[in-house]
Design an enzyme around this catalytic site. Sequence first.
Site, PDB file in Angstrom:
ATOM      1  N   SER A  79      -7.726  -0.921  -2.762  1.00 27.86           N
ATOM      2  CA  SER A  79      -8.208   0.454  -2.607  1.00 27.86           C
ATOM      3  C   SER A  79      -9.295   0.792  -3.612  1.00 27.86           C
ATOM      4  O   SER A  79     -10.317   1.385  -3.258  1.00 27.86           O
ATOM      5  CB  SER A  79      -7.050   1.452  -2.766  1.00 27.86           C
ATOM      6  OG  SER A  79      -6.196   1.361  -1.664  1.00 27.86           O
ATOM      7  N   ARG A 126       0.865  -1.201   0.000  1.00 26.09           N
ATOM      8  CA  ARG A 126       0.000   0.000   0.000  1.00 26.09           C
ATOM      9  C   ARG A 126       0.899   1.247   0.000  1.00 26.09           C
ATOM     10  O   ARG A 126       0.946   1.997   0.969  1.00 26.09           O
ATOM     11  CB  ARG A 126      -0.921  -0.006   1.217  1.00 26.09           C
ATOM     12  CG  ARG A 126      -1.654  -1.298   1.503  1.00 26.09           C
ATOM     13  CD  ARG A 126      -2.574  -1.754   0.401  1.00 26.09           C
ATOM     14  NE  ARG A 126      -3.801  -0.991   0.245  1.00 26.09           N
ATOM     15  CZ  ARG A 126      -4.916  -1.208   0.913  1.00 26.09           C
ATOM     16  NH1 ARG A 126      -4.966  -2.148   1.816  1.00 26.09           N
ATOM     17  NH2 ARG A 126      -6.000  -0.504   0.683  1.00 26.09           N
ATOM     18  N   TYR A 142      -1.535  -0.511   8.712  1.00 23.02           N
ATOM     19  CA  TYR A 142      -2.764  -1.211   9.096  1.00 23.02           C
ATOM     20  C   TYR A 142      -2.977  -1.119  10.604  1.00 23.02           C
ATOM     21  O   TYR A 142      -2.075  -0.748  11.359  1.00 23.02           O
ATOM     22  CB  TYR A 142      -2.671  -2.688   8.704  1.00 23.02           C
ATOM     23  CG  TYR A 142      -2.798  -2.937   7.220  1.00 23.02           C
ATOM     24  CD1 TYR A 142      -4.039  -2.909   6.604  1.00 23.02           C
ATOM     25  CD2 TYR A 142      -1.678  -3.204   6.447  1.00 23.02           C
ATOM     26  CE1 TYR A 142      -4.156  -3.147   5.243  1.00 23.02           C
ATOM     27  CE2 TYR A 142      -1.789  -3.442   5.084  1.00 23.02           C
ATOM     28  CZ  TYR A 142      -3.035  -3.405   4.492  1.00 23.02           C
ATOM     29  OH  TYR A 142      -3.157  -3.631   3.151  1.00 23.02           O
ATOM     30  N   ASP A 178      -3.446  -0.808  -7.012  1.00 21.93           N
ATOM     31  CA  ASP A 178      -3.998  -1.219  -5.721  1.00 21.93           C
ATOM     32  C   ASP A 178      -5.495  -1.558  -5.835  1.00 21.93           C
ATOM     33  O   ASP A 178      -6.368  -0.719  -5.649  1.00 21.93           O
ATOM     34  CB  ASP A 178      -3.763  -0.087  -4.712  1.00 21.93           C
ATOM     35  CG  ASP A 178      -4.151  -0.468  -3.302  1.00 21.93           C
ATOM     36  OD1 ASP A 178      -4.763  -1.541  -3.127  1.00 21.93           O
ATOM     37  OD2 ASP A 178      -3.849   0.308  -2.387  1.00 21.93           O
ATOM     38  N   GLN A 213      -0.067   2.681  -6.011  1.00 25.65           N
ATOM     39  CA  GLN A 213      -1.471   3.099  -5.973  1.00 25.65           C
ATOM     40  C   GLN A 213      -2.246   2.734  -7.243  1.00 25.65           C
ATOM     41  O   GLN A 213      -3.398   2.319  -7.167  1.00 25.65           O
ATOM     42  CB  GLN A 213      -1.557   4.609  -5.750  1.00 25.65           C
ATOM     43  CG  GLN A 213      -2.045   4.949  -4.367  1.00 25.65           C
ATOM     44  CD  GLN A 213      -1.981   6.424  -4.057  1.00 25.65           C
ATOM     45  OE1 GLN A 213      -1.574   7.231  -4.889  1.00 25.65           O
ATOM     46  NE2 GLN A 213      -2.374   6.770  -2.864  1.00 25.65           N
TER      47      GLN A 213
HETATM   48  P1  NAD Z   1      -8.665  -2.224   6.409  1.00 24.15           P
HETATM   49  O1  NAD Z   1      -9.757  -2.668   5.524  1.00 24.15           O
HETATM   50  O2  NAD Z   1      -7.595  -3.183   6.786  1.00 24.15           O
HETATM   51  O3  NAD Z   1      -9.324  -1.710   7.793  1.00 24.15           O
HETATM   52  C1  NAD Z   1     -10.316  -0.707   7.766  1.00 24.15           C
HETATM   53  C2  NAD Z   1     -10.076   0.243   8.907  1.00 24.15           C
HETATM   54  O4  NAD Z   1     -10.467  -0.354  10.157  1.00 24.15           O
HETATM   55  C3  NAD Z   1      -8.634   0.690   9.096  1.00 24.15           C
HETATM   56  O5  NAD Z   1      -8.555   2.094   8.944  1.00 24.15           O
HETATM   57  C4  NAD Z   1      -8.313   0.236  10.520  1.00 24.15           C
HETATM   58  O6  NAD Z   1      -7.437   1.138  11.198  1.00 24.15           O
HETATM   59  C5  NAD Z   1      -9.686   0.227  11.155  1.00 24.15           C
HETATM   60  N1  NAD Z   1      -9.812  -0.543  12.404  1.00 24.15           N
HETATM   61  C6  NAD Z   1      -9.265  -1.728  12.741  1.00 24.15           C
HETATM   62  N2  NAD Z   1      -9.628  -2.091  13.992  1.00 24.15           N
HETATM   63  C7  NAD Z   1     -10.476  -1.141  14.442  1.00 24.15           C
HETATM   64  C8  NAD Z   1     -11.197  -0.955  15.641  1.00 24.15           C
HETATM   65  N3  NAD Z   1     -11.109  -1.835  16.644  1.00 24.15           N
HETATM   66  N4  NAD Z   1     -11.952   0.160  15.778  1.00 24.15           N
HETATM   67  C9  NAD Z   1     -12.022   1.061  14.767  1.00 24.15           C
HETATM   68  N5  NAD Z   1     -11.361   0.956  13.598  1.00 24.15           N
HETATM   69  C10 NAD Z   1     -10.588  -0.142  13.441  1.00 24.15           C
HETATM   70  O7  NAD Z   1      -8.000  -0.864   5.893  1.00 24.15           O
HETATM   71  P2  NAD Z   1      -7.695  -0.377   4.410  1.00 24.15           P
HETATM   72  O8  NAD Z   1      -8.788   0.481   3.929  1.00 24.15           O
HETATM   73  O9  NAD Z   1      -7.289  -1.543   3.575  1.00 24.15           O
HETATM   74  O10 NAD Z   1      -6.430   0.577   4.663  1.00 24.15           O
HETATM   75  C11 NAD Z   1      -5.330   0.088   5.400  1.00 24.15           C
HETATM   76  C12 NAD Z   1      -4.220   1.098   5.428  1.00 24.15           C
HETATM   77  O11 NAD Z   1      -3.590   1.225   4.172  1.00 24.15           O
HETATM   78  C13 NAD Z   1      -4.638   2.480   5.813  1.00 24.15           C
HETATM   79  O12 NAD Z   1      -3.642   3.036   6.624  1.00 24.15           O
HETATM   80  C14 NAD Z   1      -4.642   3.205   4.530  1.00 24.15           C
HETATM   81  O13 NAD Z   1      -4.505   4.601   4.682  1.00 24.15           O
HETATM   82  C15 NAD Z   1      -3.438   2.594   3.885  1.00 24.15           C
HETATM   83  N6  NAD Z   1      -3.429   2.784   2.431  1.00 24.15           N
HETATM   84  C16 NAD Z   1      -2.377   3.466   1.884  1.00 24.15           C
HETATM   85  C17 NAD Z   1      -2.338   3.688   0.522  1.00 24.15           C
HETATM   86  C18 NAD Z   1      -1.202   4.445  -0.106  1.00 24.15           C
HETATM   87  O14 NAD Z   1      -1.165   4.644  -1.261  1.00 24.15           O
HETATM   88  N7  NAD Z   1      -0.231   4.905   0.642  1.00 24.15           N
HETATM   89  C19 NAD Z   1      -3.337   3.200  -0.285  1.00 24.15           C
HETATM   90  C20 NAD Z   1      -4.379   2.472   0.303  1.00 24.15           C
HETATM   91  C21 NAD Z   1      -4.406   2.274   1.674  1.00 24.15           C
END
Ligand code: NAD
Length: 390
Positions: free
Chosen positions: A148, A137, A243, A145, A142
């Site tokens: 996403s 990620r 994560y 991805d 991106q």
């Molecule tokens: P995910 O589907 O794994 O989880 C969804 C959300 O649930 C996360 O934000 C997580 O922090 C939250 N979560 C977990 N336990 C929880 C709890 N007990 N209470 C409340 N919230 C809780 O997440 P995702 O959408 O796949 O994203 C994962 C990470 O990847 C994020 O940090 C996102 O910003 C990052 N990301 C980065 C890029 C990039 O280009 N840099 C692109 C996509 C995602």
Amino acid sequence: MLRDITTQATSKVMKMGITVGVPREAGSGETRVAATPDSVKRLLKCGFDVAIECGAGVAAGFPDRDYEAAGALVVQRSEAWSSHIVTKVAPPKDDEALALRQGSMLVSLLEPFRNESLLENFAQRKIDALALEAIPRTSRAQAMDVLSSQAGIAGYRAVLEAANHYGRFFPMMMTSAGSAKATKVTVLGAGVAGLQAIATARKLGATVEAYDVRPEVKEQIQSLGAKFIEIDIGESGSGQGGYAKELSEESKRKLQSGLDDKLSKSDIIISTANVPGRRAPTLISEDVVAAMRCGSVIVDMATPSGGNCPLSKADQIVEVNGVKIIGHTNYPSMMAADSSSFFARNVVSLLNLFVAPKEGGSTQFLVNLDDDIIEAALVVHQGLFRKKGR
Ligand code: NAD
């Protein structure tokens, strides 16, 4: 390490001699397709040829004639599966996996932690496998991805689903026949799906609050016009790779007591909380559901990983004391045209990483394990199941 597979070309005369096969998705409820007429044109430009199974795009709104016009060959199922590279959306079923030929490469969502025996089998049969969920990620990745691109669509669609099942307006309304208060939406988990859900609920006029265990998302939540729910759980929920991590029992208790009151006063809850490789955390207890107003709606987007609410049921809408709990597991398939288009563009960007220049101005297909994206996503290579940690 580099591997040149141009020598594996079939008798067809093509720029690289590599055919990308695109089979029809066989899973029930899966309406997406891994290539669109637009992505076919892009793959051809990269030097690939494309063989798409007849009818593969119909459920997503892309008829065979549009693929043909874009330059793809429309073929029978077996031919699509016997291509050099096969790309699809969902992990293959057993009979589909058997249809892959030795020396080929599968590019798909593969759920590598759940499908270890499948990947071992690929290793034995010298089939390479690229797991799309293993793409890092990072900013550079991106464009590839899939998690996403599909999560964004899911977050949007989940809010529409909630609105559809909610018998009231989202925005505040003042009319000559009376007024309506703005709907209170709470979003749990502010990853890609959660942030899109916040943005969509705000656009529809709701008042939105959101919570995530990763404190760093507070600013993102606020920038979308929602209020961040502050709860002191005694630790940061941020884990590896951006994560969330599994919380201690003490933190879980603090979180639950901090959330219960907010949740029971919400009209709509969109819950997306997930911890990679683990069961989804329970955040919406049966007591909270019992305390919610009749007519409220919970969309539990974590249902595929066990649910944030213990009452959620996969692909069902459960009604408890007048509260609807929606447990759909495939929101992107409800918007198959756009989700397929995004998915297909992600696949093109990924396959483009393998196209390298060759002496004389032509191109070749190269597996460059020094590329961090290829290194991370290639879970089976040259007969080896390259197990990654969770
Ligand atoms: P995910 O589907 O794994 O989880 C969804 C959300 O649930 C996360 O934000 C997580 O922090 C939250 N979560 C977990 N336990 C929880 C709890 N007990 N209470 C409340 N919230 C809780 O997440 P995702 O959408 O796949 O994203 C994962 C990470 O990847 C994020 O940090 C996102 O910003 C990052 N990301 C980065 C890029 C990039 O280009 N840099 C692109 C996509 C995602």
